[in-house]
Design a protein around this motif. Structure first.
Motif, short mmCIF file in Angstrom:
data_model
loop_
_atom_site.label_atom_id
_atom_site.label_comp_id
_atom_site.label_asym_id
_atom_site.label_seq_id
_atom_site.Cartn_x
_atom_site.Cartn_y
_atom_site.Cartn_z
N PRO A 170 0.81 -1.22 0.00
CA PRO A 170 0.00 0.00 0.00
C PRO A 170 0.84 1.27 0.00
O PRO A 170 1.96 1.30 0.51
CB PRO A 170 -0.76 -0.11 1.33
N GLU A 171 0.29 2.32 -0.61
CA GLU A 171 0.80 3.67 -0.40
C GLU A 171 0.07 4.21 0.82
O GLU A 171 -1.14 4.02 0.95
CB GLU A 171 0.52 4.55 -1.61
N VAL A 172 0.78 4.90 1.70
CA VAL A 172 0.18 5.40 2.93
C VAL A 172 0.29 6.92 2.97
O VAL A 172 1.36 7.47 2.74
CB VAL A 172 0.85 4.80 4.18
N SER A 173 -0.82 7.58 3.25
CA SER A 173 -0.81 9.04 3.35
C SER A 173 -1.79 9.47 4.43
O SER A 173 -2.60 8.68 4.92
CB SER A 173 -1.17 9.69 2.00
N LEU A 174 -1.73 10.73 4.78
CA LEU A 174 -2.60 11.28 5.82
C LEU A 174 -3.80 11.95 5.17
O LEU A 174 -3.67 12.70 4.21
CB LEU A 174 -1.82 12.31 6.65
N VAL A 217 -2.31 6.73 23.05
CA VAL A 217 -3.71 6.76 23.45
C VAL A 217 -3.80 7.19 24.90
O VAL A 217 -2.98 6.79 25.73
CB VAL A 217 -4.35 5.37 23.27
N SER A 218 -4.81 8.00 25.24
CA SER A 218 -4.98 8.47 26.61
C SER A 218 -6.34 8.04 27.15
O SER A 218 -7.10 7.34 26.49
CB SER A 218 -4.84 9.99 26.66
N GLU A 219 -6.65 8.51 28.37
CA GLU A 219 -7.90 8.12 29.03
C GLU A 219 -9.12 8.73 28.35
O GLU A 219 -10.20 8.16 28.38
CB GLU A 219 -7.87 8.56 30.50
N SER A 220 -8.97 9.88 27.74
CA SER A 220 -10.11 10.50 27.05
C SER A 220 -10.16 10.00 25.61
O SER A 220 -9.14 9.70 25.01
CB SER A 220 -9.97 12.03 27.06
N VAL A 221 -11.38 9.92 25.08
CA VAL A 221 -11.55 9.49 23.69
C VAL A 221 -10.91 10.54 22.78
O VAL A 221 -11.17 11.73 22.91
CB VAL A 221 -13.04 9.33 23.33
N ARG A 222 -10.06 10.09 21.89
CA ARG A 222 -9.30 11.01 21.05
C ARG A 222 -9.34 10.56 19.60
O ARG A 222 -9.03 9.41 19.31
CB ARG A 222 -7.85 11.05 21.55
N LEU A 223 -9.74 11.47 18.71
CA LEU A 223 -9.75 11.15 17.30
C LEU A 223 -8.36 11.34 16.73
O LEU A 223 -7.81 12.43 16.77
CB LEU A 223 -10.75 12.03 16.55
N VAL A 224 -7.77 10.26 16.23
CA VAL A 224 -6.47 10.32 15.58
C VAL A 224 -6.70 10.52 14.09
O VAL A 224 -7.59 9.92 13.50
CB VAL A 224 -5.67 9.02 15.84
N GLU A 225 -5.89 11.41 13.49
CA GLU A 225 -6.08 11.73 12.07
C GLU A 225 -6.18 10.46 11.24
O GLU A 225 -5.37 9.56 11.38
CB GLU A 225 -4.90 12.56 11.56
N PRO A 226 -7.16 10.39 10.34
CA PRO A 226 -7.30 9.18 9.52
C PRO A 226 -6.12 9.00 8.56
O PRO A 226 -5.56 9.97 8.05
CB PRO A 226 -8.59 9.44 8.73
N LEU A 227 -5.75 7.75 8.34
CA LEU A 227 -4.75 7.41 7.33
C LEU A 227 -5.46 6.87 6.10
O LEU A 227 -6.54 6.28 6.18
CB LEU A 227 -3.77 6.35 7.85
N ILE A 228 -4.83 7.08 4.94
CA ILE A 228 -5.35 6.57 3.67
C ILE A 228 -4.38 5.52 3.14
O ILE A 228 -3.17 5.75 3.05
CB ILE A 228 -5.49 7.70 2.64
N TYR A 229 -4.92 4.35 2.77
CA TYR A 229 -4.12 3.28 2.19
C TYR A 229 -4.64 3.03 0.77
O TYR A 229 -5.83 2.78 0.58
CB TYR A 229 -4.25 2.00 3.01
#
Length: 332
Positions: free
Chosen positions: A75-79, A185-197
């Motif tokens: 895969p090519e991986v990008s943000l 990852v922490s105790e609060s729910v956190r949205l991590v930037e999506p990756l594109i494959y």
């Protein structure tokens, strides 16, 4: 009688403790990690697939976790830019897709001496991404241990063995490429930037067996942008093949025709689909046990080449009724 219900926009991009299916393979013993649902967008043009995976994780305390996802080709991986899951939810709302309740389901590489070849090692936003190709599975366990140590993660023997067995299964089915993704990852729910494959394949592909590493129950939501539609019969047969027969619930939405210019906010490469391509938007969902016997794959050539509508009964006249199609979908 089948029941139809609209797809609320917020359900598609707001989650509790959720992440798309990049199976967390290692985290500290005393840390509790939750995986309530998986969300992804799958684009396919009959030759290549683009998989957009967003991650929303929660742990009992701040920790580093290492996730991995297998691929049928490199895969090519990008943000991802912006919020493609939220944009997809808006498009789904505009197209008026609805779910139907379905019945519950019961019950060859290059010459090399290196066991594992690192094809990419790169920081992408908040992700520390490593793309590898496994050449010798019998030596992969030692490489795994060394790799985890290099990332500052103390290997747990039980989890290490589970990762090895999972990789062994994929290698046995001809899948050699894996992406390791390290995030905090922490105790609060956190949205991590999506990756594109982005990778080459003539089948719809979404890995499920990595979810077995965590187990438990949860949901899988896939937003599909394909050159055809999945019917209810196709969807039911797919899940009967890939689940182990435990209690689960499957849902499939209607589909609607979309155009390349409507998709650029979700995936900006407008050339991925040709201007003359027939493209359909659809949502499928699974709820049940994370105990899969195979991944979700299906030949693109077997999709029906038109918009899919549910047949149901008119509530007033109590007679069979199929919602009307717009003119462009009738032409298809």
């Amino acid at each position: 009688m089948k029941q139809l219900f609209a797809i609320p926009v917020f359900l598609l991009f707001l989650a509790g403790a959720a992440h798309a299916d990049k199976g967390p393979v290692l985290w500290h013993k005393d840390v509790k990690l939750s995986q309530e649902s998986q969300k992804a967008i799958v684009f396919h043009n009959a030759k290549e697939e683009v998989l957009v995976l967003g991650t929303e994780l929660k742990a009992s305390r701040e920790t580093e976790i290492l996730e991995f996802i297998p691929f049928p080709s490199e895969p090519e991986v990008s943000l991802a830019t912006g919020n493609p899951l939220e944009e997809a939810a808006r498009l789904i709302n505009r197209k008026g897709l609805v779910f139907t309740f379905s019945d519950a389901v019961k019950g060859g590489g290059e010459n090399t001496t290196a066991p594992v070849e690192i094809r990419l090692s790169k920081k992408i936003g908040l992700h520390d991404v490593t793309v590898v190709k496994i050449h010798a599975i019998d030596r992969f366990d030692r490489w795994l241990e060394d790799f985890f140590k290099s990332k500052g993660i103390q290997a747990d023997r039980e989890k290490l063995s589970a990762v090895y067995r999972n990789a062994q299964d994929y290698i046995g089915r001809g899948i050699q490429y894996f992406v390791f993704d390290q995030v905090r990852v922490s105790e609060s729910v956190r949205l991590v930037e999506p990756l594109i494959y982005r990778f080459k394949t003539d089948r719809i592909y979404y890995p499920l067996k990595t979810s077995n590493l965590i187990g438990g129950t949860g949901a899988v939501e896939l937003i599909l942008v394909l050159p055809g539609s999945i019917t209810e019969d196709i969807w039911r047969s797919i899940w009967k093949i890939f689940t182990r027969g435990s209690d689960s619930d499957i849902k499939i939405s209607s589909s609607a025709k979309v155009y390349p210019e409507e998709l650029t906010s979700m995936y900006p490469d407008a050339s991925f689909f040709s201007r003359s391509a027939k493209i359909y938007l659809q949502v499928v969902k699974y709820s049940g046990t994370y105990d899969f016997k195979d991944d979700f794959t299906y030949p693109v050539g077997k999709l029906v080449p038109y918009a899919y509508r549910h047949n149901h009964r008119d509530p007033i006249y109590d007679a069979p009724f199929t919602p009307p199609l717009p003119r462009d979908e009738r032409r298809d």
